[in-house]
Design an enzyme around this catalytic site. Sequence first.
Site, PDB file in Angstrom:
ATOM      1  N   GLU A   1      -5.401  -8.237  -0.224  1.00 30.52           N
ATOM      2  CA  GLU A   1      -6.256  -8.040   0.946  1.00 30.52           C
ATOM      3  C   GLU A   1      -7.691  -7.810   0.489  1.00 30.52           C
ATOM      4  O   GLU A   1      -7.939  -6.989  -0.395  1.00 30.52           O
ATOM      5  CB  GLU A   1      -5.782  -6.831   1.772  1.00 30.52           C
ATOM      6  CG  GLU A   1      -4.375  -6.978   2.337  1.00 30.52           C
ATOM      7  CD  GLU A   1      -3.922  -5.756   3.134  1.00 30.52           C
ATOM      8  OE1 GLU A   1      -4.791  -5.020   3.649  1.00 30.52           O
ATOM      9  OE2 GLU A   1      -2.694  -5.541   3.250  1.00 30.52           O
TER      10      GLU A   1
ATOM     11  N   GLU B   1       0.830  -1.203   0.000  1.00 30.34           N
ATOM     12  CA  GLU B   1       0.000   0.000   0.000  1.00 30.34           C
ATOM     13  C   GLU B   1       0.866   1.254   0.000  1.00 30.34           C
ATOM     14  O   GLU B   1       0.721   2.148   0.846  1.00 30.34           O
ATOM     15  CB  GLU B   1      -0.976  -0.011   1.185  1.00 30.34           C
ATOM     16  CG  GLU B   1      -1.979  -1.148   1.096  1.00 30.34           C
ATOM     17  CD  GLU B   1      -3.069  -1.100   2.158  1.00 30.34           C
ATOM     18  OE1 GLU B   1      -2.994  -0.238   3.062  1.00 30.34           O
ATOM     19  OE2 GLU B   1      -3.993  -1.922   2.078  1.00 30.34           O
TER      20      GLU B   1
END
Length: 506
Positions: A319, A173
């Site tokens: 995720e 991320e």
Amino acid sequence: MTIFIDPAQRIGTISPKLHGQFIEYLGTCINEGIWVGEDSPIPNTKGYRNDVLDALKQLKPPVLRWPGGCYADMYHWRDGIGPREERPVTFNENFGTFEREDNQFGTDEFLQLCEMIGAEPWININLLSGTVQEMKDWMEYCNRAEDTTLSRLRAANGHPEPYNVKYWGIGNEVWAGGGTMTPQTYMDEYRRFASAMPKFTQSVFETSPMYAIASGPDSNKPRESVKWTEDFFTSLSEYRQPPIHGYDMHFYNWNVSDPADTPTEFTREGWNRVISGCLELEDLIVEQAALVRSSIQRVPEPEGPLDSKLTHVDLVLGEWGNWHYSAFTAQPALKQQVTMRDAITTALTLDLLQRHCDVLTMACNAQTVNVLNSLILTEGEDMVITPNYDVFMMYQAHRGARALSIPRQDKETGVYTFASEKDGVITVDLVNASMDAATDVELLFASPVDVVSVRRLEADDPHSCNTPESPDAVRSYQVDAPAETGASHTLSLPAASVTVLTARVL
């Protein structure tokens, strides 16, 4: 309404790794959830709590991602190896955890857990606060077979043979907590780190077994995710390409617009909002797959005869899961209960991942224990499995099977459907996502079948959940299968239920 199922109409083969899991140092996911230490009064095997270990062995997750997530960007792997009493004590500020970290569960504990439960490890390296040398040493420690200082260190820590870790995430991320980078600044870092990865081969012409995974977009930002992917691959195509095999998009089904909506207290409106929210992922996968494919086509031809051209990058989903508003203030951090609302969205998500097995190769539920879309919840000595666990268990037959082309949703009944075939056995998922309306569905097969089994997950009340006091309030059970052999079979589906039918083609 009739759902027609023809095993000759195939989409592709379902990678078992689409059923992957994710564990991170958040709340009690690892500490207390998986790891309690050898001196704990909680029954354990070498520090892993037995009840969770047994559940994971039955689950057989094909891939397990660790140590993060966001935690990876502050994690230094040498803190978690060697004698446990000598490991440094650090502090974990990750997503509201705010606890000291004794580093008792580190690289060897993680990789030995993977060995015990049959999972292939996916390790995310520390790109934000780590160094290229630190990453390279970590990979050498895990994988070097030759006699070196790092392979000797691994042997001294109890594992003489290399772990042979294939999957490595290069950053996590990076568009947010992983560095608040732009695609261009990330690509500058990615080129350095990926180029330094050891190859573990005996010839410059051998293909390295290492699999480098780049940080893809925040798919909860529709406009940004498109621009991120376009800019990332534009930067990647400039000059020569570093090793890159996977592109990791993330997506959470955010349920944060109504603070009064909790994991166990919700209205019909809240139910429908969460169900429809998880389905948004389907269009995002299709969009990202098309962007990756078109971007790869723009990679220029290499100028030299010994240079290879990048022709393919896998799309992965590192995720995914439900994230309810109350998780932000929950203690332990990000812990939330699981009801049939979460089980329905877990089933729908797995079905859409399987349906797009032709473009998606790996995915990880966030997270396995005690955090967000959990399969297992622990509380002291108590452990319960959630309805999400049952869904994954019911769906195991799809691993390695061929996904069949059938409509996603039956327009008349509203039932969501998916089917796969393997070795002459067809497995059909039927998800009645209505909170309160039962319905009937007719399955019409291309040729006669013998229904082998019907398994169902439902609850008397869609708000019900499993607790230490009532651990089996919501559990799957066998339904009497139709006795007759034939091409047509009608099933009655309760409201808010997941049904899996298996049938053998005659």
